[in-house]
Write a protein that holds these residues in place. Structure first.
Motif, PDB file in Angstrom:
ATOM      1  N   PRO A 406     -11.408  -3.794   0.453  1.00 20.08           N
ATOM      2  CA  PRO A 406     -10.725  -2.763  -0.338  1.00 20.08           C
ATOM      3  C   PRO A 406      -9.878  -3.375  -1.449  1.00 20.08           C
ATOM      4  CG  PRO A 406     -10.457  -2.373   2.022  1.00 20.08           C
ATOM      5  CD  PRO A 406     -11.071  -3.716   1.881  1.00 20.08           C
ATOM      6  N   GLU A 407      -9.853  -2.725  -2.595  1.00 19.15           N
ATOM      7  CA  GLU A 407      -9.025  -3.198  -3.704  1.00 19.15           C
ATOM      8  C   GLU A 407      -7.547  -2.969  -3.391  1.00 19.15           C
ATOM      9  OE1 GLU A 407     -10.209  -1.194  -7.214  1.00 19.15           O
ATOM     10  OE2 GLU A 407     -12.257  -1.983  -7.208  1.00 19.15           O
ATOM     11  N   ALA A 408      -6.729  -3.907  -3.844  1.00 22.68           N
ATOM     12  CA  ALA A 408      -5.288  -3.761  -3.663  1.00 22.68           C
ATOM     13  C   ALA A 408      -4.769  -2.647  -4.570  1.00 22.68           C
ATOM     14  CB  ALA A 408      -4.584  -5.066  -3.994  1.00 22.68           C
ATOM     15  N   ARG A 409      -3.996  -1.752  -3.992  1.00 27.03           N
ATOM     16  CA  ARG A 409      -3.423  -0.642  -4.758  1.00 27.03           C
ATOM     17  C   ARG A 409      -1.945  -0.489  -4.428  1.00 27.03           C
ATOM     18  NH1 ARG A 409      -7.140   2.898  -7.024  1.00 27.03           N
ATOM     19  NH2 ARG A 409      -9.319   2.507  -6.499  1.00 27.03           N
ATOM     20  N   GLN A 410      -1.224   0.070  -5.377  1.00 33.55           N
ATOM     21  CA  GLN A 410       0.183   0.372  -5.138  1.00 33.55           C
ATOM     22  C   GLN A 410       0.312   1.773  -4.542  1.00 33.55           C
ATOM     23  OE1 GLN A 410       2.700  -2.206  -8.150  1.00 33.55           O
ATOM     24  NE2 GLN A 410       1.989  -0.377  -9.165  1.00 33.55           N
ATOM     25  N   PRO A 411       1.251   1.970  -3.614  1.00 37.05           N
ATOM     26  CA  PRO A 411       2.122   0.959  -3.015  1.00 37.05           C
ATOM     27  C   PRO A 411       1.354   0.053  -2.052  1.00 37.05           C
ATOM     28  CG  PRO A 411       2.411   3.050  -1.899  1.00 37.05           C
ATOM     29  CD  PRO A 411       1.492   3.316  -3.059  1.00 37.05           C
ATOM     30  N   VAL A 412       1.762  -1.205  -1.986  1.00 36.34           N
ATOM     31  CA  VAL A 412       1.085  -2.166  -1.130  1.00 36.34           C
ATOM     32  C   VAL A 412       1.220  -1.766   0.334  1.00 36.34           C
ATOM     33  CG1 VAL A 412       0.944  -4.599  -0.483  1.00 36.34           C
ATOM     34  CG2 VAL A 412       1.527  -3.969  -2.825  1.00 36.34           C
ATOM     35  N   PHE A 413       2.367  -1.196   0.688  1.00 37.19           N
ATOM     36  CA  PHE A 413       2.616  -0.666   2.031  1.00 37.19           C
ATOM     37  C   PHE A 413       3.100   0.778   1.902  1.00 37.19           C
ATOM     38  CE2 PHE A 413       3.110  -5.221   2.831  1.00 37.19           C
ATOM     39  CZ  PHE A 413       2.407  -5.358   4.021  1.00 37.19           C
TER      40      PHE A 413
END
Length: 432
Positions: A406-413
């Protein structure tokens, strides 16, 4: 630290280190002599990371000693209970703490945010009583009572022995250690350890010596966990023979996956699930370094030397030939470890059509079968849209179906609405 309008706190660091495990602590100590200000943040309540979890509370532990040395520098600051949730702008991160959202601006950054366990789906893996191997060890260190409980430890790699030692120390009863690798493979690994990494050999031998050898099963795998509302037994297959073993706890160790989401968000080069670095631990992005498990799974010695080199490099200090030699030795061990105990693709067969793959959103393997990529599966089934944000099921799907991660997206958490509102409204500003 400054407080802006609305009570929002802001922190500036000439050097920011994310992660207070062995790599982060070593990086901070190496950099403390020359950096103007060093800020170390970690989402845990204390230093040490997962590998030295709670050791910092013991005066003579490595974590406590490193932290004590760092606290002698007035320009070194720890921020615990802090989780990075977004990038506000270049060289500026939004973190969330118990005190609310804070803006953290930096000139140079060292990523030391470690790794997490790879959890693979199999029948019964979501039952209470089934955990990751490292998860059980962390629970024991946190004070979980396993006294008298029957424990099965399954998977592959030296972590199984370390967890078994922790269980025995906590007076748990080890029913079986189920190692997938064959006796031949384990013997070959031991010979190479003795030849090239003798201290590791004696360390492993010490762990083996405290465990009943009759409990150790090689060429074996746990294929299912059984129970209604609580685990009560597992099915074990060894050399084609199947048996059911009663137990109270099952700890599964299939390896680790690097926490590269933040590195991806910062647009650092990531290859094969690891952050790419040079001999100085520099990433592909200017003024960003990386050290520890996010550059390759290799244990505490690798984390310490990489952290030291990153700290020296980030402050334009000298990386010696001895440092380079220690790094090479750590990489040699990491390569041996990963080659011997890489995840066997035969484990894909453990996941049955009705086995849950995304436990947050109750998505079974049969629900994912029609799709050929993660993005489509996520849109159509909600896999990866739960609390873990795809950290567990995303890695599982990568292994099961060879999908891209999966691509990193904001928010990270997952973050509080108030924090996201501040980000959306761009209320943050900073003045030196």
């Amino acid at each position: 630290m400054k407080v802006r309008d609305g009570g929002t706190k802001e922190i500036f660091a000439s050097l920011l280190i994310i992660g207070a495990g062995p790599a982060g602590l070593a990086a901070a100590l190496a950099a403390a002599h020359h950096a103007k200000s060093v800020v170390i943040i970690d989402e845990n309540a204390e230093a040490g990371g997962q590998i030295w979890r709670h050791d910092s509370q013991q005066v003579h532990s490595p974590a406590a000693q490193l932290k004590a040395k760092l606290l002698t520098y007035p320009h070194v600051q720890f921020v615990f209970g802090a989780r990075v949730i977004a990038m506000v702008e270049q060289c500026c991160l939004l973190i969330e703490t118990s005190e609310g959202a804070q803006q953290l601006r930096w000139e140079k950054l060292i990523l030391c945010n470690g790794a997490r366990e790879l959890l693979l789906p199999f029948p019964g893996w979501t039952l209470p009583g089934v955990t990751g191997a490292g998860g059980l060890q962390a629970m024991i260190k946190s004070g979980a009572d396993v006294k008298g409980k029957r424990v099965v430890i399954a998977g592959t790699g030296p972590l199984l022995l370390s967890v078994a030692a922790s269980v025995k120390k906590a007076q748990g009863h080890i029913v079986a250690i189920v190692e997938q690798r064959s006796a031949k493979e384990l013997l070959g690994f031991s010979r190479q350890l003795f030849s090239a990494h003798r201290s590791k050999f004696w360390q492993a031998l010490g762990l083996i010596s405290i465990i009943n050898p009759l409990r150790y099963r090689h060429s074996a795998v746990v294929t299912a966990a059984h129970g209604d509302r609580q685990l009560h037994a597992v099915t074990l297959v060894q050399a084609g023979k199947q048996e059911e073993i009663s137990c109270d706890l099952l700890a599964c160790g299939f390896g680790l996956r690097a926490n590269v989401e933040l590195a991806e968000l910062l647009q650092c080069q990531v290859q094969d699930g690891l952050v790419v670095v040079d001999a100085q631990q520099r990433t592909s992005r200017e003024n960003i370094w990386a050290a520890g498990e996010i550059t390759g799974i290799g244990g505490v010695e690798k984390a310490l030397i990489e952290g030291r080199i990153a700290g020296l490099s980030a402050t334009n200090d000298v990386v010696t030939a001895v440092d380079a030699l220690h790094r090479e030795d750590a990489y040699s061990f990491a390569t041996l470890l990963n080659q011997t105990f890489s995840v066997d693709t035969s484990l894909r067969k453990l996941c049955k059509p009705d086995t849950l793959v995304c436990r947050c959103e109750d998505v079974a393997a049969q629900d994912l079968a029609p799709f050929t990529d993660w993005r489509t599966a996520k849109l159509m089934t909600r896999a990866g849209m739960g609390a873990c944000q795809g950290r567990i099921c995303g890695a599982a799907c990568q292994f099961l179906y060879e999908w891209d991660t999966p691509e990193a997206r904001q928010p990270v958490f997952p973050a509080k609405a108030a924090s996201l509102a501040l980000l959306a409204e761009k209320k943050f500003s900073f003045e030196k």
